[in-house]
Design a protein around this motif. Structure first.
Motif: not given
Lengths: 419, 419
Positions: A149-151, A360-364
């Motif tokens: 994911g990302t922001i 898991f959700l990995f947000c970079a």
């Protein structure tokens, strides 16, 4: 009788045993002078009970400013229990009991709430996560591997259409998940409804092309009825995730969202430093995340390894494992840990290793957007890092035949090694 | 453009100026590597701005654990402002901005939010207290002098009928105000509805006798819809006050209660130690009480002079004055300060002196219930102490002709002098 049990690390100018008695009294039947109405029968029925006391050390000076002074300040761990009949399965009132006035007692020069045993009856009376790990995977269409994911960045400043354009790019690049920043709510510069409609249009357009719908966590944080209206709007548009700022809406707000939401709840803990950063006062994350899961959080932020904030890798590891751990044997209420903050291809493998799984959700943020070859290469580099870990190959080795990963490892080396 | 402005006391391993830049970036348009989309126009419109930086000192060691280390840790005060367009008049989203991830920044080794300037537009968009000081006086039937209250003790353990019997005694003794303890919500041992009905019957019976209705703050803390139902029940029974645990229900919960409540909201800050007790991290009460007043709190707890907790008299004084101070010239939103915790006849005069008025609620537990001659004498001793202060006579002097006061001063001397 079922009892709720909490454990505290404390320091006291009056000794650990005496401090435990004051804590139990203050948080149940005690007053500063014993009343006639405080009968033995009443105490048997309602008083908090000291279950365990361990002395671990002492100090010459109090850790925190303290009205009472002592010759020494004894340190230790105490476990206190309360009859569930005092509060019933009400999380809001339980919080007032386990984490209320205690933190201001003059008999304590340090206090951290570090443990909470949730009785099965309480876990059963609370809704818990509606989607959790498997429900999120199903909605997102990611059967295995870490969810990437990302922001939206910049956090604020983009208009609704600019945000939607960014989401189009990210969807084309193969992202699984995008979230609003917690700073982006419903300000005049980027109103919630406008943003939601335009982003969902971008997501639907992309889905028609490649058959997979990007999950977007829209930040619905607002007053209660506004959050409910926001949820209704999201549902009507086919959105698949709603985000809230836990600290702003409280346990009652979270539960209200859970009860109304057809979507998974992405729980953001901004402000968490207030409860966690001092070694001398606060609530350990393994405790607080239980309360949030009971109230219905599906996704919980746990920071990330080598993050840009201050939590150590040990704290992050403990937090992430706690979120995945079942609350108890019959009512697991497991949730999905969300990693973020300065995350890049470097941290994917170590994150899989610490959990022993890839749920898991990995947000970079920068780790995707600042990849020299663009967001698609950034996302690919993260998936390559996960593949390397799964195959048991060092990322540096794997990178030799995977250029996106190779570039990421070089580009983001400084971001990791500074910590 | 209207801006919201917050002030922080910080310590930093990278210097105050640099730390301020990181804070402004993190809480608005910044990312850890600048993006192409972060244009100058976007920054002009949306970025947080550093308004002031003052360096006040330095330390050899970081006050809090910190991922970054420095040669020295510079200390100072920074003021940062944000355009209101980033969030609009949403208190929940404003909290995420002014008190969110900031507290975890590695560039800070200490951070306390110490100031908040509320723009007039924000104050106008928020409901504020519905009753405040004058509305509470009117409902309570106390035209002048401190309002005298107490807390049901033991905090938990009494049944509904035992609580009602106690309230009957207190009403007969002349009390102005009684409140549930924050530990007493809606547990099976003393259900909310049962307690409410029986207590209101006791209050109505007393009111028929002496024409004045005791104000009782029923602790409605619970899930959102349950709180609304609790408010409806209170209203139907003619109750005149509702209490909430702020920490448990969040700003969104408080606002939901405010929007639904026909009664004044008695706001209890249990858990406040978490945000206030460390000198190195937290939120100063003068800031947080503005948020709570904006969301609609009528009564706000401020601890008490020489209390049994840890706040110093200076902190209590600043807190109480803050609650009474207008938010700004056109939208005062003033609230009623509530003193409690180990309060007796000793602290009445000094409390009047620190405020320069008697517009406060003075809650004494043991200071009333443990008076050797009973609760009526306890209440009388507090009124006598107020009269002494008003006449400019020392309490010890006034006590010579006022036996209830004399007994109180002797009985409770140790409770005060221990601090």
């Amino acid at each position: 009788m079922t009892r709720l049990q909490a454990t505290y690390d404390i320091e006291s100018p009056v000794g650990i045993q005496r401090a435990a008695e004051v804590m139990a009294g203050e948080q149940s039947t005690g007053t500063f002078s014993r009343l006639a109405s405080e009968t033995d029968a009443l105490r048997d029925k309602s008083a908090a009970r000291i279950e365990a006391v361990t002395i671990t050390g002492s100090a010459d000076h109090p850790a925190l400013p303290c009205r009472l002074s002592g010759v020494t300040y004894e340190q230790g761990r105490v476990t206190i229990s309360w009859p569930m009949d005092n509060f019933g399965p009400s999380l809001t009132n339980i919080l007032a009991t386990i984490a209320g006035n205690l933190f201001e007692l003059a008999e304590l020069s340090a206090i951290r709430l570090v443990g909470l045993d949730v009785p099965e009856a309480l876990a059963q009376a609370c809704p818990g996560p509606q989607y959790g790990i498997s429900g999120t995977r199903a909605l997102m269409g990611v059967d295995s591997g870490p969810m990437i994911g990302t922001i939206v960045k910049p956090s604020v400043g983009l208009s609704a259409s600019q945000t939607a354009a960014l989401v189009s790019d990210l969807a084309a690049a193969g992202i699984d998940f995008v979230k609003d920043d917690e700073l982006q709510g419903n300000g005049p510069a980027c109103p919630f409804e406008d943003r939601t409609r335009q982003v969902m249009q971008a997501i639907d357009t992309a889905a028609q092309k490649d058959g997979r719908k990007v999950m977007y966590a829209f930040n619905i944080t607002d007053e209660i009825d506004a959050m409910r209206r926001n949820l209704d709007l999201l549902d009507s548009l086919g959105a698949t995730c709603a985000m809230v700022s836990l600290h702003s809406i409280g346990l009652a707000g979270l539960r209200a969202v859970r009860d109304h939401s057809p979507l998974p709840i992405h729980a953001h803990r901004n402000g968490w430093g207030l409860l966690s950063r001092s070694p001398h006062i606060g609530i350990a994350f393994p405790v607080m995340q239980k309360m949030w899961r009971l109230a219905g959080a599906d996704h919980l932020h746990v920071n990330g390894l080598a993050n840009k904030f201050t939590e150590t890798d040990a704290v992050v590891t403990e937090a992430a494992r706690a979120v995945q751990a079942p609350l108890n044997d019959t009512v697991p209420h497991r949730a999905l840990p969300v990693f973020s903050s300065g995350q890049t291809a470097w941290q994917v493998g170590p994150t899989m290793e610490l959990l022993g799984n890839d749920d898991f959700l990995f947000c970079a943020g920068g780790g995707i957007m600042s990849h020299p070859d663009g967001p698609a290469a950034g996302i690919t580099s993260l998936r390559q890092a996960a593949a390397a870990q799964k195959e048991g190959v060092r990322v540096e080795e794997y990178a030799k035949e995977h250029p996106e990963l190779a570039t990421a490892l070089v580009t983001f080396k400084s971001a990791v090694t500074r910590s």
